[in-house]
Design an enzyme around this catalytic site. Structure first.
Site, PDB file in Angstrom:
ATOM      1  N   ASP A 241       0.812  -1.207   0.000  1.00  0.00           N
ATOM      2  CA  ASP A 241       0.000   0.000   0.000  1.00  0.00           C
ATOM      3  C   ASP A 241       0.856   1.272   0.000  1.00  0.00           C
ATOM      4  OD1 ASP A 241      -2.758   1.214   0.679  1.00  0.00           O
ATOM      5  OD2 ASP A 241      -1.486   2.050   2.247  1.00  0.00           O
ATOM      6  N   GLU A 313       1.755  -0.630  -5.092  1.00  0.00           N
ATOM      7  CA  GLU A 313       0.839   0.456  -5.449  1.00  0.00           C
ATOM      8  C   GLU A 313       1.604   1.765  -5.562  1.00  0.00           C
ATOM      9  OE1 GLU A 313      -1.380   2.552  -2.590  1.00  0.00           O
ATOM     10  OE2 GLU A 313      -3.037   2.991  -3.914  1.00  0.00           O
TER      11      GLU A 313
END
Ligand code: GLC
Length: 638
Positions: A241, A313
């Site tokens: 993330d 990401e």
């Protein structure tokens, strides 16, 4: 008989000389890409069908209005039916849910709202039986302020004191001010005053998400142990993330943080876009940290079938994204997410824009790495709303026939679209931190509404009187049960696409050419030695278009067979079209296959293909010529 013998001899010669003729293809054409995986069996993730589950909204098994692990386990056969290789789950860990799980209070515990550790282990075991890999969300940048580490850090516990980024702030005219002008992604200052510790802490997202301090080796080790904990349980890897945020610049010699420069054109000092994030994003140390995480994953990989993988990401500039793959000496994330079809393609993008965006990834990608194509996720307006539900099928065709892995966000295989959510029902912190007049611009709730399983109450997602976000109004029509029955539904086309890629070596291993055939028609050619060639054509707009595929792609057979159609077509699977003149209806998209396999060779600096039917024709002519000469010779002497 003699003809046959000569023919066979020539075939034999062809086999012998083949390695010399078909040298590795050069990688200098802008429209031509050589992928190393073409030379060997792909690994499980290299042509994988990845599917993102947003657990709160997938399937609620205990009717509390929120999806959970037992719900996911119950519906894994659905993923199997779709042909999914691996699913990545948004966070399922203990959390006060200030950012719906992206604020983790305990990195190695399951949030009760999702179930228990036993439920998770059961999910892993069902997934194993079905041969679906489970990938977790690793949130390294921050924890929750309710995490034990943060509480101890705030209390000055020597072990945890420097686990987060603390600063006493600046005194300006005797008044205490935050250490720098840095702004949070979710609005307002990124510095929060902490009464207990009498210092500011840094948070790139909401104030309940304090940033971990990666300049502290103890933090790096603690987070590696989080990876080890889940790897030992058998997860296939992690989606990382918000990776570009992990490091921020170190304080200067005087212990101060520098202000970030202004972004001209943005006059809202609370907005993230107000500043150029040169000190808080994409710091060089981040890339090496990902390489360190990859090394941890490799500790657990037992052979190619058990490769543990990282999906990163990042929406960073392309040159930075590519570094996440690794370098000459270190491996990185196997699949840094390719968000270009999200960030560069809009409703009005023409075929040239698509081709440029696709080639941007392919031409920047280092040799031997694997591409991937992402159409949506829980932070982005759904692809059906962004680019049109009438383009859903063609986009799925595109991402499955391009080389590498495809990534689908739950519901987009059905054509689910954004759902309007009133200010009253809005729960996303990114929107709640704004006000009723601008919240829609910031809210991610519209793409997070519950999955539509059927036309029953709560779309078959739950039996709760209220679901955590409202059900989309389209659920009576757009749902699994309905779409299963319609041969050309988004669901059935998606399913066929997954099946096609899984069973088609050219799509898994072949070379790739991408071209705008006209302003409005995009073409992708996939080809491979001794195999069929595939051509995907997409008519992106509402005009009828006629294209000559031979103008753009060399060496196609005269006829091409239709392998996959959508409801925009009047053609059927098994029909034949003429490569020189193909008429496409508005938004029509097709996958076509050559009528012959190919012999690939390399001549005059160019790589060419000869249909095998053509090879036989040539051989027959040579044989005829030779026997004719023999007849002539014999008659001369007789
Ligand atoms: C990532 C997540 C997003 C979350 C943020 C903070 O961008 O995808 O949903 O809010 O990180 O963790």
């Amino acid at each position: 008989m003699a003809n046959l013998a000569v023919g066979l001899m020539l075939m034999l010669m062809l086999q012998v000389f083949e390695p010399a003729l078909s040298q590795p293809y050069p990688n200098y054409h802008a429209d031509f890409v050589d992928i190393d995986q073409a030379k060997s069996e792909p690994k499980w993730w290299q042509t994988g069908a990845f599917y993102q589950i947003y657990p709160r909204s997938f399937k609620d098994s205990n009717n509390d209005g929120v999806g959970d692990l037992n719900g996911i386990a119950d519906r894994l056969p659905y993923l199997k039916e779709l042909g999914i290789t691996a699913t990545w789950l948004s966070p399922i860990f203990t959390s006060p849910m200030a950012d719906f799980g992206y604020d983790i209070a305990n990195f190695t515990e399951i949030a009760p709202v999702f179930g228990s550790m036993a439920d998770f282990e059961q999910l892993l075991s069902v997934a194993k039986q079905l041969n679906i890999k489970i990938i977790l969300d690793f949130v390294p940048n921050h924890s929750s302020d309710e995490c034990e580490w943060f509480k101890r850090s705030a209390a000055g516990d020597p072990e945890y004191k420097d686990f987060y980024v603390w600063h006493p702030g600046k005194l300006v005219n005797g008044v205490r001010q935050p250490p720098s002008n840095w702004v949070s992604v979710f609005r307002g200052s990124a510095w929060q005053w902490h009464e207990g510790r009498q210092e500011y802490y840094f948070h790139q997202f909401v104030k309940k998400q304090p940033d971990l301090n990666y300049r502290n080796p103890k933090v790096r080790e603690a987070m590696k142990n989080v990876l080890r904990f889940w790897l030992a349980k058998g997860v296939a890897g992690f989606r990382i993330d918000a990776v570009p945020h992990v490091f921020e610049i170190a304080p200067d010699a005087a212990g101060q943080y520098r202000d970030e420069p202004r972004n001209n054109g943005n006059n809202d000092p609370d907005d993230y876009g107000y500043l150029q994030h040169i000190y808080t994003v994409d710091q060089p140390e981040t890339i090496n940290l990902v390489y360190e995480w990859r090394a941890v994953l490799d500790e657990f990989s037992n052979g190619p079938g058990d490769d543990r993988i990282l999906l990163a990401e990042t929406y960073s500039p392309i040159d930075i994204v590519m570094q996440y793959y690794g370098n000459a000496t270190a491996e990185g994330a196997q699949l840094p997410f390719n968000f270009l079809l999200i960030s560069e393609i809009s409703n009005s993008s023409n075929a040239e824009a698509y081709a440029a965006s696709i080639l941007k990834w392919l031409t920047h990608m280092p040799q031997g790495r694997t591409a991937n194509w992402v159409l949506g996720n829980h932070d982005q307006s759904r692809v059906g709303s962004r680019l049109g539900t009438d383009r859903m099928d063609m986009l799925n065709m595109l991402t499955t026939t391009l080389p590498g892995a495809s990534v689908t966000y739950q519901g987009e295989e059905l054509g689910m679209t954004d759902v309007w959510i009133s200010w009253k029902d809005t729960v996303d912190p990114s929107a709640c931190n704004t006000n009723p007049s601008i919240y829609e611009h910031y809210s991610r709730d519209p793409e997070r509404t519950p999955f539509q399983w059927s036309g029953a109450t709560d779309a078959g997602f739950s039996n709760a009187s209220k679901t955590w976000l409202p059900i989309g109004p389209s659920y009576k029509i757009v749902n699994v049960e309905q779409e299963r029955q319609q041969p050309l539904s988004h669901f059935n086309i998606y399913k066929q696409l997954m099946q096609l890629r899984k069973t088609t070596p050219t799509l898994q291993l072949g070379e790739t050419q991408v071209k705008a055939l006209t302003r409005n028609v995009l073409g992708v050619k996939r080809f491979r030695q001794h195999d069929f060639t595939y051509v995907t054509v997409l008519n992106l707009f509402d005009d009828t278009e006629t294209v000559n595929l031979k103008d753009s792609f060399s060496d196609l057979t005269t006829d091409l067979e239709v392998v996959l159609v959508t409801d925009k077509s009047t053609r059927k699977v098994g029909d034949f079209i003429k490569a020189e003149s193909l008429q496409l209806l508005p938004k029509e998209s097709l996958i076509l296959r050559s009528t012959s396999t190919y012999y690939t060779y390399y001549a005059n600096g160019e790589h060419r293909q000869l249909p095998v039917e053509g090879v036989y024709l040539l051989l027959a002519q040579v044989a005829l010529y030779l026997s004719y000469r023999r007849v002539l010779t014999l008659s001369t002497y007789s």
